[in-house]
Design a protein around this motif. Structure first.
Motif, PDB file in Angstrom:
ATOM      1  N   GLY A 234       0.810  -1.219   0.000  1.00 37.53           N
ATOM      2  CA  GLY A 234       0.000   0.000   0.000  1.00 37.53           C
ATOM      3  C   GLY A 234       0.841   1.266   0.000  1.00 37.53           C
ATOM      4  N   LEU A 235       0.198   2.355   0.415  1.00 41.51           N
ATOM      5  CA  LEU A 235       0.864   3.659   0.385  1.00 41.51           C
ATOM      6  C   LEU A 235       0.457   4.479   1.607  1.00 41.51           C
ATOM      7  CD1 LEU A 235       2.388   5.907  -1.406  1.00 41.51           C
ATOM      8  CD2 LEU A 235       0.075   6.602  -2.074  1.00 41.51           C
ATOM      9  N   SER A 236       1.450   5.080   2.266  1.00 51.11           N
ATOM     10  CA  SER A 236       1.109   6.073   3.288  1.00 51.11           C
ATOM     11  C   SER A 236       1.249   7.431   2.620  1.00 51.11           C
ATOM     12  CB  SER A 236       2.057   5.954   4.488  1.00 51.11           C
ATOM     13  OG  SER A 236       3.399   6.136   4.084  1.00 51.11           O
ATOM     14  N   ILE A 237       0.209   8.279   2.732  1.00 50.59           N
ATOM     15  CA  ILE A 237       0.261   9.564   2.020  1.00 50.59           C
ATOM     16  C   ILE A 237       1.086  10.570   2.822  1.00 50.59           C
ATOM     17  CG2 ILE A 237      -1.921   9.202   0.819  1.00 50.59           C
ATOM     18  CD1 ILE A 237      -3.120  11.206   2.891  1.00 50.59           C
ATOM     19  N   ASN A 238       1.355  11.705   2.192  1.00 47.23           N
ATOM     20  CA  ASN A 238       2.207  12.702   2.826  1.00 47.23           C
ATOM     21  C   ASN A 238       1.406  13.502   3.856  1.00 47.23           C
ATOM     22  OD1 ASN A 238       4.430  14.137   3.400  1.00 47.23           O
ATOM     23  ND2 ASN A 238       4.506  15.298   1.473  1.00 47.23           N
ATOM     24  N   SER A 239       1.168  12.886   5.020  1.00 48.27           N
ATOM     25  CA  SER A 239       0.340  13.534   6.036  1.00 48.27           C
ATOM     26  C   SER A 239       0.807  13.092   7.409  1.00 48.27           C
ATOM     27  CB  SER A 239      -1.124  13.135   5.828  1.00 48.27           C
ATOM     28  OG  SER A 239      -1.805  13.090   7.064  1.00 48.27           O
ATOM     29  N   TYR A 240       0.720  14.012   8.384  1.00 48.23           N
ATOM     30  CA  TYR A 240       1.157  13.661   9.733  1.00 48.23           C
ATOM     31  C   TYR A 240       0.074  12.941  10.526  1.00 48.23           C
ATOM     32  CZ  TYR A 240       5.567  16.117   9.407  1.00 48.23           C
ATOM     33  OH  TYR A 240       6.838  16.466   9.061  1.00 48.23           O
ATOM     34  N   ASP A 241      -1.157  12.980  10.022  1.00 48.61           N
ATOM     35  CA  ASP A 241      -2.209  12.451  10.893  1.00 48.61           C
ATOM     36  C   ASP A 241      -3.303  11.667  10.173  1.00 48.61           C
ATOM     37  OD1 ASP A 241      -3.470  14.451   9.565  1.00 48.61           O
ATOM     38  OD2 ASP A 241      -3.944  15.655  11.338  1.00 48.61           O
ATOM     39  N   GLN A 242      -3.043  11.192   8.948  1.00 45.70           N
ATOM     40  CA  GLN A 242      -4.113  10.444   8.279  1.00 45.70           C
ATOM     41  C   GLN A 242      -4.471   9.188   9.070  1.00 45.70           C
ATOM     42  OE1 GLN A 242      -3.456   8.081   4.805  1.00 45.70           O
ATOM     43  NE2 GLN A 242      -5.475   8.512   3.943  1.00 45.70           N
ATOM     44  N   LEU A 243      -3.456   8.367   9.375  1.00 45.45           N
ATOM     45  CA  LEU A 243      -3.717   7.134  10.129  1.00 45.45           C
ATOM     46  C   LEU A 243      -4.188   7.470  11.545  1.00 45.45           C
ATOM     47  CD1 LEU A 243      -3.639   4.055  10.352  1.00 45.45           C
ATOM     48  CD2 LEU A 243      -1.240   4.219  11.018  1.00 45.45           C
TER      49      LEU A 243
END
Ligand SMILES: [Zn+2]
Length: 598
Positions: free
Chosen positions: A155-164
Motif C-alpha cells: 500500500g501507500l502512506s500519504i504525505n500527512s502527519y495524521d491520516q492514520l
C-alpha cells in the motif's frame, strides 16, 4: 500464543485415537497388539513403523522417530507447534475450542488491539494506493505485477502527519498505550504523529498471516532514509520470523526445500516468477531461532543473497548457522551481469528465466566449499590469502572448525571435517587434532564429550530397564513392592534413575500410571526417548512380582559390590594404618550385607 482450555484439549484427546489419526497418513495393519505400516517419516519398503493404541505410543524402528500422543504425531507430521496441533485436530474432529480469556487478559487485550491497529492501517494504505496512479505506476515500473501487490497487501502512506492517527482515533476504542506500543506513531512534542509518511508500505505478516509490522520505502531518490521499519514490538520480533512464510509454508513442505533471500523485494520478485518455496530475512543477521524454524519445516535450504562481497559474507554466516541445526545448506552463486557487476536476486530474476535460476540454485555450493572458494575475495585486506600462504590456510581451517564445532549432529560434523581436509589438502589427522584442541577450549563441549560414552554404555543396562517397565504394570502389588524396596541410587543408568524419581509418587497410587501422563512428567529429551522405548517393549504378561524381587535384589547387590570395589581401590593408595583397618571393617560389613540379600 493461544491459551486453550484444558477441557478442550481433553475433548480432542478423547475424540481422536492415535491409530485413527495416523491412518490418515499411513496404511496400518494390525499385528498382535500393535499396528504396523510404512513409516511416514522416512522412505522404506518394509514396514517398521509401529503404533500401540493402548499404550498411546508410536515408534519407527527404522529411523527412530517416536512419540506418545495424537498431538505429538501431528506436530511431527504437519510441522506444527503444540497449540497449532490442537487446533488442527479440533478442526478435524469438529470440536469448537474454548480459550482461556482470564489468563493474562490485559496483555492479551493489548496484543489484540495492536494487531487490530495494524489491520486498519493496512486497509487504509491499500485504499490509498488504489487512488494513486503515480504510486502504482512506480511499482509496475519496478517490475511488480498486480497479483503479487494484492496478495502481499502492498500500500501507500500519504504525505500527512495524521491520516492514520485520525482513522484510529475515530474508532475511539484504542488505548493510548496500544497506539504507542504499535510502533506506527511517534510521540512528538505536539502529540502523536504518523510514523510512516509518503512511503510505499510493505506489510510484514506473522506466520498466521496477521500483519505485525511495516517496511516503508521512499520513492524520492534524494531521501537518505530509503527504508524505514517498524520497531520491534510485543507482536514483532525480527529474529523470530521470516517474511512471507505465512504464504509459502505449504509450498516449502511440498517441495521439501526452501530458498532463503535477504529482503522483501527479492522475495516478491521471485515469488511472482513462480518460486513459491521461498522466505526472506528482514535484513538482519540470521538467528538461532530462525535456523530452528527452518529445521522444523525442512532439512534442505538454499541461501540466495546478494552477489556482492557483503552478501557473500552474510550468506556464509547464515549457512553456518543453519548447519548448526543440521539443515543441509547450500549457497547460490549469482552470475555476474553482462558488464561484470555483482547482481542481487531481484536483478537476476529480471534477466534470466525461472528455469535457469532454479537449475542454478539446485547446483549451488555447500557452505564449506563456498567459503573456501570465496575466502580470499571476502578477506581482501588480509595479505595471508589461502591460495599461496600456509598462514592463510591455517586461518581458514581455524575459522571453519570454530563453526563446525557448533554443529549438533556428530555425523554431519565428521562429514564437514572430511570435506575440509579434501579442500585444503591437509590430512584428516592434523585437522582432527586441531579440532580437538579447539573443542577443549570451550569447557561446556568438553563436559558433554566426556559424558557421552558413559551414557551410551549405561543405556544398555537391561536390569535397570526391566525395573522401569515393571513400574508400569497394572498389578498394584508389584508397584508397591518397588516403591518400598528400591532406592534411586541403585540405578546404574542416569536416565532410568531420573525417570524413576519422576514417577515414584505414582507407584503407590490405586490407579496404574498411563504412559501418556508418565511421559509428560519427564522434561529431559533423552529420558523421554528412553522411556518411550521401554514402554514400547514392555508386555504386561511378562511382568511378575517374582521378577521385581529378583531385579531389585540384583541391583542392590550390584550397588554394594561397586562400593566395596571402590574401597579396595582406596586401600591401595592409603598408607595410614588406622585408615586401613577402618576400611577393611567397612568392607566386611558390606560383604555381610550383600550375603544377606535374598
Ligand atoms: Zn521411520
Amino acid at each position: 500464543m493461544a491459551f486453550i482450555k484444558e477441557d478442550s484439549i481433553n475433548k480432542v484427546k478423547q475424540r481422536i485415537g492415535l491409530v485413527d489419526i495416523i491412518s490418515d497418513y499411513v496404511h496400518l495393519k494390525q499385528r498382535g497388539n500393535d499396528f504396523k505400516g510404512l513409516c511416514p517419516f522416512h522412505d522404506e519398503k518394509t514396514p517398521s513403523f509401529s503404533v500401540n493404541e493402548n499404550k498411546s505410543v508410536y515408534k519407527c524402528f527404522g529411523c527412530g522417530v517416536s512419540g506418545t500422543s495424537v498431538f505429538n504425531f501431528v506436530m511431527q507430521q504437519e510441522k506444527l507447534t503444540y497449540p497449532e496441533s490442537i487446533e488442527f485436530l479440533a478442526k478435524r474432529a469438529g470440536i469448537e475450542l474454548e480459550y482461556d480469556k482470564t489468563f493474562n487478559s490485559e496483555l492479551k487485550n493489548l496484543t489484540s488491539e495492536i494487531l487490530e491497529i495494524h489491520k486498519i492501517a493496512s486497509d487504509l494504505f491499500m485504499d490509498n494506493i488504489k487512488k494513486n496512479d503515480s504510486a502504482k505506476n512506480y511499482l509496475f515500473q519496478r517490475g511488480f505485477d498486480d497479483n503479487v501487490l494484492t496478495k502481499f497487501q502492498i500500500g501507500l502512506s500519504i504525505n500527512s502527519y495524521d491520516q492514520l492517527l485520525k482513522v484510529i482515533q475515530n474508532k475511539k476504542k484504542f488505548s493510548s498505550k496500544s497506539m504507542l506500543n504499535s510502533g506506527l506513531f511517534i510521540n512528538a512534542s505536539r502529540g502523536y504523529i504518523d510514523k510512516f509518511r509518503n512511503r510505499i508500505m510493505f506489510p510484514i505478516h506473522n506466520h498466521n498471516g496477521e500483519i505485525v509490522a511495516f517496511t516503508g520505502r521512499t520513492r524520492d531518490s534524494n531521501n537518505k532514509a530509503k527504508y524505514i521499519n517498524s520497531p520491534e514490538t510485543r507482536i514483532f520480533k525480527k529474529g523470530n520470523l521470516f517474511y512471507g512464510l505465512w504464504s509459502t509454508n505449504q509450498s516449502i513442505l511440498r517441495e521439501k526445500y526452501v530458498v532463503i533471500v535477504e529482503g522483501q523485494t527479492d522475495f516478491l520478485k521471485l515469488f511472482q516468477k513462480g518460486m513459491t518455496n521461498i522466505i526472506a530475512t528482514s535484513g538482519t543477521a540470521f538467528t538461532d531461532n530462525q535456523a530452528k524454524l527452518v529445521y522444523r519445516k525442512t532439512n534442505k535450504a538454499y541461501i540466495l543473497y546478494d552477489g556482492d562481497l557483503a552478501g557473500m559474507a552474510a550468506a556464509t554466516k547464515a549457512g553456518y548457522m543453519l548447519m548448526k541445526y543440521n539443515v543441509d545448506t547450500k549457497i547460490v552463486e549469482i552470475p555476474k551481469s553482462s558488464d561484470g557487476k555483482a547482481m542481487d536476486p531481484d536483478e537476476w530474476s529480471s534477466r534470466d528465466s525461472i528455469e535457469r535460476i532454479r537449475s542454478k540454485i539446485i547446483n549451488s555450493l555447500d557452505v564449506l566449499d563456498f567459503h573456501f572458494k570465496y575466502y580470499d575475495s571476502m578477506n581482501m585486506n588480509d595479505e595471508n590469502n589461502i591460495k599461496d600462504s600456509k598462514i592463510g590456510i591455517t586461518k581458514f581451517i581455524n575459522e571453519c572448525l570454530n563453526q563446525i564445532k557448533e554443529i549438533n549432529d556428530p555425523v554431519y560434523q565428521e562429514l564437514q571435517i572430511n570435506r575440509l581436509s579434501e579442500l585444503t589438502n591437509v590430512t584428516n589427522d592434523s585437522i582432527l587434532r586441531l579440532f580437538r584442541s579447539i573443542e577443549n577450549k570451550s569447557s561446556s563441549s568438553k563436559d558433554s564429550q566426556n559424558l557421552e560414552p558413559e551414557l551410551k554404555s549405561k543405556l544398555n543396562n537391561k536390569l535397570d530397564d526391566d525395573v522401569i517397565k515393571l513400574c508400569f504394570t497394572k498389578k498394584k502389588e508389584i508397584r508397591l513392592f518397588i516403591s518400598e524396596n528400591l532406592e534411586k541410587s541403585w540405578f546404574q543408568n542416569n536416565n532410568n534413575a531420573n525417570i524413576y524419581e519422576s514417577i515414584f509418587i505414582h507407584l503407590s497410587s490405586e490407579q496404574y500410571l498411563d504412559s501418556d501422563s508418565a511421559i509428560s512428567l519427564i522434561k529431559n529429551k533423552n529420558e523421554k526417548k528412553h522411556l518411550i522405548d521401554l514402554i514400547f517393549e514392555m508386555d504386561e504378561k511378562n511382568l511378575s512380582l517374582k521378577m521385581a524381587k529378583e531385579c531389585i535384589s540384583r541391583m542392590k547387590k550390584r550397588f554394594y559390590s561397586q562400593k566395596i570395589e571402590l574401597m579396595r581401590a582406596s586401600l591401595k593408595v592409603s598408607s595410614d594404618n588406622d585408615d586401613t583397618v577402618k576400611i577393611i571393617n567397612k568392607i566386611n560389613t558390606l560383604q555381610k550385607q550383600i550375603n544377606g540379600i535374598k
